[in-house]
Design a protein around this motif. Structure first.
Motif, PDB file in Angstrom:
ATOM      1  N   TYR A   3       0.741   5.233   1.103  1.00  0.00           N
ATOM      2  CA  TYR A   3       0.022   6.221   1.883  1.00  0.00           C
ATOM      3  C   TYR A   3       0.641   7.587   1.661  1.00  0.00           C
ATOM      4  O   TYR A   3       1.846   7.728   1.456  1.00  0.00           O
ATOM      5  CB  TYR A   3       0.090   5.894   3.382  1.00  0.00           C
ATOM      6  N   TYR A  42      -0.350   3.255  16.527  1.00  0.00           N
ATOM      7  CA  TYR A  42       0.996   3.476  16.036  1.00  0.00           C
ATOM      8  C   TYR A  42       1.581   4.693  16.733  1.00  0.00           C
ATOM      9  O   TYR A  42       0.869   5.582  17.162  1.00  0.00           O
ATOM     10  CB  TYR A  42       1.007   3.770  14.538  1.00  0.00           C
ATOM     11  N   LYS A  62      -1.367  15.680   9.739  1.00  0.00           N
ATOM     12  CA  LYS A  62      -2.499  14.784   9.536  1.00  0.00           C
ATOM     13  C   LYS A  62      -2.061  13.330   9.590  1.00  0.00           C
ATOM     14  O   LYS A  62      -0.870  13.020   9.532  1.00  0.00           O
ATOM     15  CB  LYS A  62      -3.156  15.060   8.178  1.00  0.00           C
ATOM     16  N   GLY A  63      -3.030  12.454   9.680  1.00  0.00           N
ATOM     17  CA  GLY A  63      -2.747  11.033   9.633  1.00  0.00           C
ATOM     18  C   GLY A  63      -2.531  10.563   8.206  1.00  0.00           C
ATOM     19  O   GLY A  63      -2.907  11.241   7.253  1.00  0.00           O
ATOM     20  N   PRO A  64      -1.914   9.393   8.020  1.00  0.00           N
ATOM     21  CA  PRO A  64      -1.709   8.855   6.676  1.00  0.00           C
ATOM     22  C   PRO A  64      -3.043   8.612   5.960  1.00  0.00           C
ATOM     23  O   PRO A  64      -4.025   8.211   6.590  1.00  0.00           O
ATOM     24  CB  PRO A  64      -0.982   7.536   6.923  1.00  0.00           C
ATOM     25  N   PHE A 114      -1.000   7.642  16.395  1.00  0.00           N
ATOM     26  CA  PHE A 114      -2.097   7.478  15.457  1.00  0.00           C
ATOM     27  C   PHE A 114      -2.845   6.187  15.752  1.00  0.00           C
ATOM     28  O   PHE A 114      -2.250   5.134  15.966  1.00  0.00           O
ATOM     29  CB  PHE A 114      -1.587   7.422  14.014  1.00  0.00           C
ATOM     30  N   LYS A 143      -1.113  -6.811   9.774  1.00  0.00           N
ATOM     31  CA  LYS A 143      -0.307  -5.762  10.394  1.00  0.00           C
ATOM     32  C   LYS A 143       0.534  -5.086   9.323  1.00  0.00           C
ATOM     33  O   LYS A 143       1.239  -5.733   8.561  1.00  0.00           O
ATOM     34  CB  LYS A 143       0.601  -6.346  11.484  1.00  0.00           C
ATOM     35  N   LEU A 144       0.459  -3.747   9.299  1.00  0.00           N
ATOM     36  CA  LEU A 144       1.237  -2.981   8.339  1.00  0.00           C
ATOM     37  C   LEU A 144       2.653  -2.766   8.846  1.00  0.00           C
ATOM     38  O   LEU A 144       2.869  -2.511  10.026  1.00  0.00           O
ATOM     39  CB  LEU A 144       0.604  -1.612   8.108  1.00  0.00           C
ATOM     40  N   ILE A 198       0.848  -1.191   0.000  1.00  0.00           N
ATOM     41  CA  ILE A 198       0.000   0.000   0.000  1.00  0.00           C
ATOM     42  C   ILE A 198       0.881   1.237   0.000  1.00  0.00           C
ATOM     43  O   ILE A 198       1.917   1.271   0.650  1.00  0.00           O
ATOM     44  CB  ILE A 198      -0.914   0.028   1.249  1.00  0.00           C
ATOM     45  N   ILE A 212       1.981  -5.675   3.949  1.00  0.00           N
ATOM     46  CA  ILE A 212       1.084  -6.357   4.875  1.00  0.00           C
ATOM     47  C   ILE A 212       0.960  -7.807   4.468  1.00  0.00           C
ATOM     48  O   ILE A 212       1.002  -8.147   3.285  1.00  0.00           O
ATOM     49  CB  ILE A 212      -0.290  -5.643   4.912  1.00  0.00           C
ATOM     50  N   PHE A 256       5.717  -0.197   7.904  1.00  0.00           N
ATOM     51  CA  PHE A 256       5.979   1.023   7.151  1.00  0.00           C
ATOM     52  C   PHE A 256       7.467   1.256   6.953  1.00  0.00           C
ATOM     53  O   PHE A 256       8.280   0.954   7.825  1.00  0.00           O
ATOM     54  CB  PHE A 256       5.430   2.240   7.906  1.00  0.00           C
ATOM     55  N   GLY A 257       7.791   1.891   5.811  1.00  0.00           N
ATOM     56  CA  GLY A 257       9.115   2.426   5.620  1.00  0.00           C
ATOM     57  C   GLY A 257       9.206   3.815   6.224  1.00  0.00           C
ATOM     58  O   GLY A 257       8.242   4.311   6.822  1.00  0.00           O
ATOM     59  N   ALA A 258      10.368   4.477   6.050  1.00  0.00           N
ATOM     60  CA  ALA A 258      10.592   5.777   6.677  1.00  0.00           C
ATOM     61  C   ALA A 258       9.921   6.925   5.949  1.00  0.00           C
ATOM     62  O   ALA A 258       9.668   7.956   6.537  1.00  0.00           O
ATOM     63  CB  ALA A 258      12.091   6.050   6.799  1.00  0.00           C
ATOM     64  N   GLN A 292       0.915  11.356   3.572  1.00  0.00           N
ATOM     65  CA  GLN A 292       0.703  12.037   4.844  1.00  0.00           C
ATOM     66  C   GLN A 292       1.039  13.508   4.706  1.00  0.00           C
ATOM     67  O   GLN A 292       2.192  13.878   4.500  1.00  0.00           O
ATOM     68  CB  GLN A 292       1.546  11.407   5.959  1.00  0.00           C
ATOM     69  N   GLY A 324       8.890   6.567   9.925  1.00  0.00           N
ATOM     70  CA  GLY A 324       7.624   5.914   9.613  1.00  0.00           C
ATOM     71  C   GLY A 324       6.879   5.548  10.884  1.00  0.00           C
ATOM     72  O   GLY A 324       7.318   5.829  11.989  1.00  0.00           O
ATOM     73  N   PHE A 362       4.583   7.125   2.095  1.00  0.00           N
ATOM     74  CA  PHE A 362       5.070   5.897   2.703  1.00  0.00           C
ATOM     75  C   PHE A 362       4.595   4.700   1.903  1.00  0.00           C
ATOM     76  O   PHE A 362       3.432   4.638   1.498  1.00  0.00           O
ATOM     77  CB  PHE A 362       4.505   5.723   4.118  1.00  0.00           C
ATOM     78  N   PHE A 386      -4.773   6.678   2.599  1.00  0.00           N
ATOM     79  CA  PHE A 386      -4.610   5.631   1.587  1.00  0.00           C
ATOM     80  C   PHE A 386      -4.605   6.242   0.186  1.00  0.00           C
ATOM     81  O   PHE A 386      -5.439   7.082  -0.144  1.00  0.00           O
ATOM     82  CB  PHE A 386      -5.763   4.641   1.722  1.00  0.00           C
ATOM     83  N   GLY A 441      -6.743   8.005  12.139  1.00  0.00           N
ATOM     84  CA  GLY A 441      -7.237   9.193  12.801  1.00  0.00           C
ATOM     85  C   GLY A 441      -6.258  10.335  12.613  1.00  0.00           C
ATOM     86  O   GLY A 441      -5.187  10.164  12.018  1.00  0.00           O
TER      87      GLY A 441
END
Lengths: 112, 110
Positions: free
Chosen positions: A36, B35, A42-44, B90, A99-100, A34, A93, A102-104, A38, B42, A89, A46, B102
């Protein structure tokens, strides 16, 4: 452990040009990827996803490419706009636990 | 639908204090996640839940606790705040793969 990471931390793009954001992953067992977006404060959000049995998927102005041979994922944004400025990002999954990982992230800045 | 809501938006804690970060979703999602995101990094998974009454540790669970008594709510508890817990937190929910996030809680521990 295995993880998903991005090649470049920053990318500066001229408005109207196409952007390409890259990501390398190491977990060959992941079956879903996926992207994302950001925005600051704010939150990530999709953007687009791709299953491991696909090599390309297109959305509105975005395309995700998956190369399982070299474990590489990319996000292409067509005709980049100022509103595309954000941190992007990639995440992987597994259907085992949803469970995701994530990269940096890559910070994209669009120049007017 | 409000989606995923988090309260508070900001909080400053002193070392050793406790607090609960609230998370609520109105999409009837079974899966919920917490998270933390440190500057320039990340997201790292703290805890997750696959349904009411079921929780499990993620990548960085130390110093945190969670509960899931209802489908809608998934609070995160910090018992003894430490400076290392300064971060943006988050909450997210999902049915399967696509997670909805969120707006985050920015926590500073001094």
């Amino acid at each position: 452990g295995e993880s998903v990471g991005l090649h470049l931390p920053t990318l500066s793009v001229q408005e109207g040009d196409n952007s390409i954001i890259n990501c390398a992953y190491s977990n060959s067992a992941s079956d879903y990827f996926i992207w994302y977006k950001q925005e600051s404060g704010k939150g990530p959000q999709f953007i687009i996803d791709i299953r491991s049995n696909m090599d390309k998927r297109q959305g509105q102005r975005v395309t995700v490419l998956l190369n399982k041979t070299v474990k590489h994922l990319s996000l292409q944004i067509a005709a980049t706009q100022p509103g595309d400025s954000a941190v992007y990002f990639c995440a992987e999954i597994s259907s085992n636990d949803y469970k995701l990982s994530f990269g940096a992230g890559t910070t994209v800045t669009v120049r007017a | 639908n409000a989606g995923v809501t988090q309260t508070p938006k900001f909080r400053i804690l002193k070392i050793g204090q406790s607090m609960t970060l609230q998370c609520t979703q109105d999409m009837n999602h079974n899966y919920m996640y917490w998270y933390r995101q440190d500057p320039g990094m990340g997201l790292k998974l703290i805890y997750y839940s696959v349904g009411a009454g079921i929780t499990d540790k993620g990548e960085v669970p130390n110093g945190y606790n969670v509960s899931r008594s209802t489908t809608e709510d998934f609070p995160l508890r910090l018992e003894l705040a430490a400076p290392s817990q300064t971060s943006v937190y988050f909450c997210a929910s999902s049915i399967l793969y696509e997670q909805y996030f969120g707006p985050g809680t920015r926590l500073t521990v001094t």
